[in-house]
Design a protein around this motif. Sequence first.
Motif, PDB file in Angstrom:
ATOM      1  N   GLU A   1       0.857  -1.181   0.000  1.00 48.02           N
ATOM      2  CA  GLU A   1       0.000   0.000   0.000  1.00 48.02           C
ATOM      3  C   GLU A   1       0.893   1.232   0.000  1.00 48.02           C
ATOM      4  O   GLU A   1       1.608   1.513   0.957  1.00 48.02           O
ATOM      5  CB  GLU A   1      -0.919   0.018   1.225  1.00 48.02           C
ATOM      6  N   GLY A   2       0.869   1.977  -1.104  1.00 51.95           N
ATOM      7  CA  GLY A   2       1.723   3.146  -1.243  1.00 51.95           C
ATOM      8  C   GLY A   2       1.083   4.400  -0.679  1.00 51.95           C
ATOM      9  O   GLY A   2      -0.128   4.473  -0.490  1.00 51.95           O
ATOM     10  N   VAL A   3       1.913   5.385  -0.410  1.00 48.63           N
ATOM     11  CA  VAL A   3       1.452   6.680   0.076  1.00 48.63           C
ATOM     12  C   VAL A   3       2.077   7.771  -0.778  1.00 48.63           C
ATOM     13  O   VAL A   3       3.113   7.570  -1.417  1.00 48.63           O
ATOM     14  CB  VAL A   3       1.832   6.907   1.561  1.00 48.63           C
ATOM     15  N   GLY A   4       1.448   8.954  -0.768  1.00 44.34           N
ATOM     16  CA  GLY A   4       1.990  10.088  -1.494  1.00 44.34           C
ATOM     17  C   GLY A   4       2.169   9.782  -2.967  1.00 44.34           C
ATOM     18  O   GLY A   4       1.317   9.175  -3.616  1.00 44.34           O
ATOM     19  N   ARG A   5       3.314  10.167  -3.507  1.00 47.67           N
ATOM     20  CA  ARG A   5       3.592   9.934  -4.925  1.00 47.67           C
ATOM     21  C   ARG A   5       3.832   8.462  -5.221  1.00 47.67           C
ATOM     22  O   ARG A   5       3.902   8.072  -6.384  1.00 47.67           O
ATOM     23  CB  ARG A   5       4.797  10.772  -5.352  1.00 47.67           C
ATOM     24  N   GLY A   6       3.947   7.641  -4.196  1.00 50.40           N
ATOM     25  CA  GLY A   6       4.102   6.208  -4.389  1.00 50.40           C
ATOM     26  C   GLY A   6       2.794   5.449  -4.395  1.00 50.40           C
ATOM     27  O   GLY A   6       2.781   4.213  -4.414  1.00 50.40           O
ATOM     28  N   ARG A   7       1.667   6.169  -4.406  1.00 50.58           N
ATOM     29  CA  ARG A   7       0.355   5.508  -4.385  1.00 50.58           C
ATOM     30  C   ARG A   7       0.127   4.640  -5.613  1.00 50.58           C
ATOM     31  O   ARG A   7      -0.670   3.699  -5.576  1.00 50.58           O
ATOM     32  CB  ARG A   7      -0.759   6.549  -4.275  1.00 50.58           C
ATOM     33  N   GLU A   8       0.819   4.953  -6.722  1.00 54.29           N
ATOM     34  CA  GLU A   8       0.610   4.169  -7.947  1.00 54.29           C
ATOM     35  C   GLU A   8       0.990   2.705  -7.769  1.00 54.29           C
ATOM     36  O   GLU A   8       0.549   1.844  -8.535  1.00 54.29           O
ATOM     37  CB  GLU A   8       1.431   4.765  -9.088  1.00 54.29           C
ATOM     38  N   MET A   9       1.817   2.417  -6.749  1.00 51.60           N
ATOM     39  CA  MET A   9       2.240   1.035  -6.532  1.00 51.60           C
ATOM     40  C   MET A   9       1.316   0.292  -5.574  1.00 51.60           C
ATOM     41  O   MET A   9       1.567  -0.882  -5.275  1.00 51.60           O
ATOM     42  CB  MET A   9       3.670   0.999  -6.000  1.00 51.60           C
ATOM     43  N   THR A  10       0.260   0.927  -5.111  1.00 50.27           N
ATOM     44  CA  THR A  10      -0.720   0.238  -4.266  1.00 50.27           C
ATOM     45  C   THR A  10      -1.322  -0.943  -5.028  1.00 50.27           C
ATOM     46  O   THR A  10      -1.746  -0.803  -6.173  1.00 50.27           O
ATOM     47  CB  THR A  10      -1.832   1.199  -3.827  1.00 50.27           C
ATOM     48  N   GLY A  11      -1.344  -2.092  -4.409  1.00 57.57           N
ATOM     49  CA  GLY A  11      -1.860  -3.296  -5.044  1.00 57.57           C
ATOM     50  C   GLY A  11      -0.787  -4.217  -5.579  1.00 57.57           C
ATOM     51  O   GLY A  11      -1.068  -5.379  -5.904  1.00 57.57           O
ATOM     52  N   ALA A  12       0.449  -3.711  -5.660  1.00 61.48           N
ATOM     53  CA  ALA A  12       1.553  -4.569  -6.106  1.00 61.48           C
ATOM     54  C   ALA A  12       1.872  -5.599  -5.027  1.00 61.48           C
ATOM     55  O   ALA A  12       1.585  -5.403  -3.838  1.00 61.48           O
ATOM     56  CB  ALA A  12       2.787  -3.727  -6.416  1.00 61.48           C
ATOM     57  N   SER A  13       2.460  -6.685  -5.427  1.00 63.83           N
ATOM     58  CA  SER A  13       2.835  -7.733  -4.477  1.00 63.83           C
ATOM     59  C   SER A  13       4.192  -7.406  -3.851  1.00 63.83           C
ATOM     60  O   SER A  13       5.142  -7.055  -4.549  1.00 63.83           O
ATOM     61  CB  SER A  13       2.903  -9.090  -5.162  1.00 63.83           C
ATOM     62  N   LEU A  14       4.258  -7.549  -2.524  1.00 62.75           N
ATOM     63  CA  LEU A  14       5.486  -7.313  -1.774  1.00 62.75           C
ATOM     64  C   LEU A  14       6.150  -8.654  -1.496  1.00 62.75           C
ATOM     65  O   LEU A  14       5.543  -9.555  -0.934  1.00 62.75           O
ATOM     66  CB  LEU A  14       5.164  -6.595  -0.466  1.00 62.75           C
ATOM     67  N   TYR A  15       7.410  -8.779  -1.914  1.00 64.20           N
ATOM     68  CA  TYR A  15       8.172 -10.002  -1.719  1.00 64.20           C
ATOM     69  C   TYR A  15       9.450  -9.716  -0.939  1.00 64.20           C
ATOM     70  O   TYR A  15       9.990  -8.612  -0.997  1.00 64.20           O
ATOM     71  CB  TYR A  15       8.586 -10.613  -3.067  1.00 64.20           C
ATOM     72  N   THR A  16       9.921 -10.722  -0.228  1.00 68.81           N
ATOM     73  CA  THR A  16      11.286 -10.711   0.293  1.00 68.81           C
ATOM     74  C   THR A  16      12.144 -11.517  -0.666  1.00 68.81           C
ATOM     75  O   THR A  16      11.841 -12.672  -0.963  1.00 68.81           O
ATOM     76  CB  THR A  16      11.368 -11.322   1.701  1.00 68.81           C
ATOM     77  N   GLU A  17      13.196 -10.875  -1.180  1.00 72.65           N
ATOM     78  CA  GLU A  17      14.137 -11.535  -2.075  1.00 72.65           C
ATOM     79  C   GLU A  17      15.371 -11.921  -1.268  1.00 72.65           C
ATOM     80  O   GLU A  17      16.030 -11.059  -0.693  1.00 72.65           O
ATOM     81  CB  GLU A  17      14.506 -10.605  -3.226  1.00 72.65           C
ATOM     82  N   GLN A  18      15.658 -13.196  -1.212  1.00 71.94           N
ATOM     83  CA  GLN A  18      16.764 -13.693  -0.405  1.00 71.94           C
ATOM     84  C   GLN A  18      17.983 -13.953  -1.271  1.00 71.94           C
ATOM     85  O   GLN A  18      18.016 -14.882  -2.084  1.00 71.94           O
ATOM     86  CB  GLN A  18      16.366 -14.988   0.313  1.00 71.94           C
ATOM     87  N   MET A  19      18.993 -13.113  -1.110  1.00 69.62           N
ATOM     88  CA  MET A  19      20.282 -13.342  -1.741  1.00 69.62           C
ATOM     89  C   MET A  19      21.074 -14.321  -0.875  1.00 69.62           C
ATOM     90  O   MET A  19      20.652 -14.654   0.237  1.00 69.62           O
ATOM     91  CB  MET A  19      21.039 -12.023  -1.896  1.00 69.62           C
TER      92      MET A  19
END
Length: 264
Positions: free
Chosen positions: A163-181
């Motif tokens: 869930e984005g805020v401010g100018r980052g609201r366009e990314m609301t709904g994207a999937s959040l992942y942890t990428e493990q190096m």
Amino acid sequence: MKWFETALVVLTLLTGVIWLLDRLVLARRRARKAGLLEPKEPVLVDYSRAFFPVLFVVLILRSFVAEPFRIPSSSMMPTLLIGDFILVNKFSYGIRLPITNRKVIDIGEPARGDVVVFRPPHQPDQDWIKRVIGLPGDTVEFRDNQISVNGVPFAYQREGTYEGVGRGREMTGASLYTEQMPDRAHEILHIDQAAPFHLGEGTWTVPQGHYFVMGDNRDRSDDGRFWGTLPESQLRGKAFLIWMNVDSSAPGWVDWGRIGQGIR
């Protein structure tokens, strides 16, 4: 902001030369002409003497210790947000001369997962920020929104919906992942929507003296997938701290909770 760096160097040199010339030559000439009267110091000399120490200190700190940058785009979300003001360690990867960016003292090299500021080969007057994915000699593959290095895939864990805020609201709904190096983990964003093809897929072999970099916001990042590997000579430093966040589109404008956060 190469123009600012150039202007800072020129002003520092100019005020320094004027101050030194006056101290060694011109002040004595004025004193002889004035006789018993107190010699009047020219305005240019007065300003040079006042500003040179300040400009010199700023130049040294900015060029060799830490430099501030502002994040203008969403390419490193969720790690860095639009409006974040960050500090970059200028000596992590060696001491470099201002303007030319030529390395004069070798101190260290980027590690996989470092967030680095650099000047991209196709935009040498701009400062960009991405994450190091591939080291010299690596083979990097990006398929189906997943990275493999030297045939070994990174591990991924879905954490939820962003869930984005401010100018980052366009990314609301994207999937959040942890990428493990292999030795560190960080969060990334993917837009999970049906598409006829995945952008930026391919395989890259990283030459010696180069690095492969990508943004954490994988569907909103112009990175090595599209313009190739990054020469070591273009590195500017390692991002390590968020010292302010200002976004006029966000409630309250300032996100006080981000101030002082380290960058991983």
